[in-house]
Design a protein around this motif. Structure first.
Motif, PDB file in Angstrom:
ATOM      1  N   ILE A 104      45.265  33.297  40.196  1.00 48.44           N
ATOM      2  CA  ILE A 104      45.059  31.895  40.549  1.00 48.44           C
ATOM      3  C   ILE A 104      43.569  31.643  40.708  1.00 48.44           C
ATOM      4  O   ILE A 104      42.886  32.334  41.477  1.00 48.44           O
ATOM      5  CB  ILE A 104      45.801  31.542  41.851  1.00 48.44           C
ATOM      6  N   VAL A 105      43.059  30.655  39.958  1.00 47.96           N
ATOM      7  CA  VAL A 105      41.627  30.352  39.938  1.00 47.96           C
ATOM      8  C   VAL A 105      41.449  28.868  40.253  1.00 47.96           C
ATOM      9  O   VAL A 105      42.244  28.027  39.808  1.00 47.96           O
ATOM     10  CB  VAL A 105      41.016  30.697  38.561  1.00 47.96           C
ATOM     11  N   ARG A 107      36.676  30.509  41.522  1.00 45.51           N
ATOM     12  CA  ARG A 107      37.013  31.554  42.481  1.00 45.51           C
ATOM     13  C   ARG A 107      38.441  32.035  42.216  1.00 45.51           C
ATOM     14  O   ARG A 107      39.291  31.280  41.736  1.00 45.51           O
ATOM     15  CB  ARG A 107      36.918  31.019  43.920  1.00 45.51           C
ATOM     16  N   ILE A 108      38.693  33.292  42.545  1.00 51.93           N
ATOM     17  CA  ILE A 108      40.039  33.846  42.394  1.00 51.93           C
ATOM     18  C   ILE A 108      40.659  34.022  43.772  1.00 51.93           C
ATOM     19  O   ILE A 108      39.973  34.368  44.746  1.00 51.93           O
ATOM     20  CB  ILE A 108      40.015  35.186  41.627  1.00 51.93           C
ATOM     21  N   LEU A 109      41.967  33.778  43.868  1.00 54.15           N
ATOM     22  CA  LEU A 109      42.688  33.924  45.131  1.00 54.15           C
ATOM     23  C   LEU A 109      43.384  35.280  45.159  1.00 54.15           C
ATOM     24  O   LEU A 109      44.239  35.563  44.319  1.00 54.15           O
ATOM     25  CB  LEU A 109      43.718  32.802  45.282  1.00 54.15           C
ATOM     26  N   THR A 113      34.421  34.506  45.108  1.00 57.53           N
ATOM     27  CA  THR A 113      33.576  34.363  43.927  1.00 57.53           C
ATOM     28  C   THR A 113      33.406  35.753  43.321  1.00 57.53           C
ATOM     29  O   THR A 113      33.775  36.767  43.932  1.00 57.53           O
ATOM     30  CB  THR A 113      32.194  33.797  44.287  1.00 57.53           C
ATOM     31  N   ARG A 114      32.829  35.816  42.142  1.00 57.25           N
ATOM     32  CA  ARG A 114      32.589  37.131  41.532  1.00 57.25           C
ATOM     33  C   ARG A 114      31.647  37.970  42.396  1.00 57.25           C
ATOM     34  O   ARG A 114      31.841  39.174  42.561  1.00 57.25           O
ATOM     35  CB  ARG A 114      32.048  36.959  40.115  1.00 57.25           C
ATOM     36  N   HIS A 151      43.755  44.576  35.673  1.00 60.94           N
ATOM     37  CA  HIS A 151      43.155  44.057  34.447  1.00 60.94           C
ATOM     38  C   HIS A 151      43.064  42.539  34.458  1.00 60.94           C
ATOM     39  O   HIS A 151      42.141  41.967  33.873  1.00 60.94           O
ATOM     40  CB  HIS A 151      43.947  44.558  33.239  1.00 60.94           C
ATOM     41  N   MET A 152      43.972  41.874  35.142  1.00 63.34           N
ATOM     42  CA  MET A 152      43.871  40.426  35.300  1.00 63.34           C
ATOM     43  C   MET A 152      42.657  40.064  36.143  1.00 63.34           C
ATOM     44  O   MET A 152      41.921  39.111  35.833  1.00 63.34           O
ATOM     45  CB  MET A 152      45.154  39.886  35.938  1.00 63.34           C
ATOM     46  N   ILE A 153      42.433  40.819  37.214  1.00 61.15           N
ATOM     47  CA  ILE A 153      41.270  40.569  38.067  1.00 61.15           C
ATOM     48  C   ILE A 153      39.983  40.835  37.306  1.00 61.15           C
ATOM     49  O   ILE A 153      39.024  40.044  37.351  1.00 61.15           O
ATOM     50  CB  ILE A 153      41.356  41.437  39.337  1.00 61.15           C
ATOM     51  N   GLU A 154      39.941  41.939  36.565  1.00 58.06           N
ATOM     52  CA  GLU A 154      38.730  42.270  35.816  1.00 58.06           C
ATOM     53  C   GLU A 154      38.533  41.348  34.621  1.00 58.06           C
ATOM     54  O   GLU A 154      37.394  41.121  34.196  1.00 58.06           O
ATOM     55  CB  GLU A 154      38.769  43.742  35.398  1.00 58.06           C
ATOM     56  N   ASN A 155      39.618  40.803  34.064  1.00 52.50           N
ATOM     57  CA  ASN A 155      39.501  39.817  32.997  1.00 52.50           C
ATOM     58  C   ASN A 155      38.808  38.563  33.527  1.00 52.50           C
ATOM     59  O   ASN A 155      37.943  37.980  32.865  1.00 52.50           O
ATOM     60  CB  ASN A 155      40.882  39.474  32.455  1.00 52.50           C
ATOM     61  N   TRP A 156      39.192  38.141  34.744  1.00 59.95           N
ATOM     62  CA  TRP A 156      38.510  37.001  35.379  1.00 59.95           C
ATOM     63  C   TRP A 156      37.064  37.356  35.706  1.00 59.95           C
ATOM     64  O   TRP A 156      36.150  36.555  35.479  1.00 59.95           O
ATOM     65  CB  TRP A 156      39.266  36.615  36.655  1.00 59.95           C
TER      66      TRP A 156
END
Length: 363
Positions: free
Chosen positions: A235-236, A241-243, A328-329, A352-357
């Protein structure tokens, strides 16, 4: 979605030809066991066999690298440092008719050189084939009468055993694919021993990829593995930002993305939005599919999505989710480097989803 995202999902990769058309051949397992080319991988209670103390990597060093409820090991081993223990068909022919032993035809390895014939692979699950207590040592006196000791009993002693989520990040694509298929299908056989329709015992069919009901009244009924779909979502928000959330059952500092099972009659997109609303109180609008990964623990497939948050206020349910934070990153890189946050293991689609973001590897 970044090109190559699916190529990094370790449990979703395989170089093996499933050779599905041959599964219905009568006597296929017996013919494969008679072939000198056939190689066999061994499974026990969901663990795969690896060579004893392979290199400098021990099972303890690999244990629980992706289990959020377990203590974290010191480090993950580098890719390619662990391989499956494989044995010849001749080594296990005596197990074909042993009660409890299960053989599954995994398929063909065709990437063995331009002039070589494809190599068939079988899985042997010994979970129910060991006919003495597992903690009973196989003593030296047994070696004098080796025939009295079954292959399954020797295997428990002669190999080390590792969990798939720990094995995959350290293995080749071929071995990770073989292990994933073997663990998934063997787990199903061990959990479903009776026909769900009539209660009669079942027997393996289609080279291990199905079951047949033994009830004469249901002679034509074939049963296939149950697979439970689960959605998992990065979720962005508008600020990119990612949750990430910390669930109540997880060890301290472990954070991941939103995930949950799809309910009967529910679409995948509805499940994504429902889980986000129920767990963290966030409303979503755009939902985009990323890719899928088998997750045989014991019978799931993870369907990955990236979603845009229409609202940013977080309200966790305090039942399943204990805390949730926007990162944030820079925030996430700093939190991981300091040890404040621990991310999912490298075998998981969540990592991999987190690192893709994020745009690259973290930590």
């Amino acid at each position: 979605m970044e090109t190559g995202f699916m190529d990094r999902l370790l449990l979703a990769q395989t170089t093996i030809d499933y050779d599905v058309d041959r599964r219905s051949e009568e006597g296929l397992i017996g013919r494969l066991l008679a072939s000198d080319r056939t190689r066999v991988v061994i499974v026990d209670n969901g663990l795969v066999a690896v060579p004893k103390r392979f290199g400098s990597v021990t099972p303890a060093a690999l244990d629980c690298t992706a289990d959020p409820a377990a203590p974290r090991p010191d480090a993950e081993a580098p890719v390619g440092t662990v391989r499956l223990a494989t044995v010849s068909a001749a080594d296990v022919r005596s197990e074909e008719h042993r009660p409890g032993a299960l053989f599954v035809y995994l398929g063909l390895d065709r990437e063995v050189g331009p002039s070589a014939q494809p190599v068939p692979y079988l899985a042997l699950d010994i979970t129910r084939a060991v006919d003495e207590p597992r903690n009973a040592a196989v003593g030296a006196d047994h070696e004098l009468g080796r025939s009295a000791v079954t292959f399954s009993q020797r295997a428990l002693r002669d190999f080390d055993w590792v969990e798939l989520r720990s094995f995959a990040p350290c293995a080749s694509t071929r071995d990770a694919g073989l292990a994933t298929s073997a663990v998934a299908i063997c787990a199903w056989h061990n959990q479903q021993r009776f026909c769900p329709a009539c209660g009669a015992p079942v027997r393996p069919a289609l080279a291990g990829w199905a079951q047949a009901c033994t009830n004469p009244a249901d002679a034509d009924r074939l049963l296939f593995p149950r697979i439970e779909p689960a959605v998992i979502t990065a979720i962005v928000d508008d600020e990119e930002r990612i949750l990430l959330q910390h669930n109540t059952a997880w060890r301290e500092r472990f954070y991941s993305v939103s995930a949950g099972f799809v309910e009967a009659g529910e679409s995948l997109e509805h499940a994504v939005r429902r889980e986000a609303h129920e767990e963290v109180g966030v409303e979503l609008d755009e939902v985009c599919y990323l890719g899928s990964q088998p997750w045989p623990f014991p019978a799931s497939i993870m369907l990955g999505f990236r979603a845009h948050a229409r609202t940013a206020e977080v309200a966790v349910d305090h039942e399943e989710v204990a805390a949730a934070r926007w990162f944030t990153r820079e925030d996430l890189a700093r939190a991981v480097a300091s040890g404040e946050v621990e991310l999912p293991g490298r075998a998981s689609i969540a990592r991999h989803m987190i690192e893709n973001w994020y745009g690259g590897e973290i930590g």
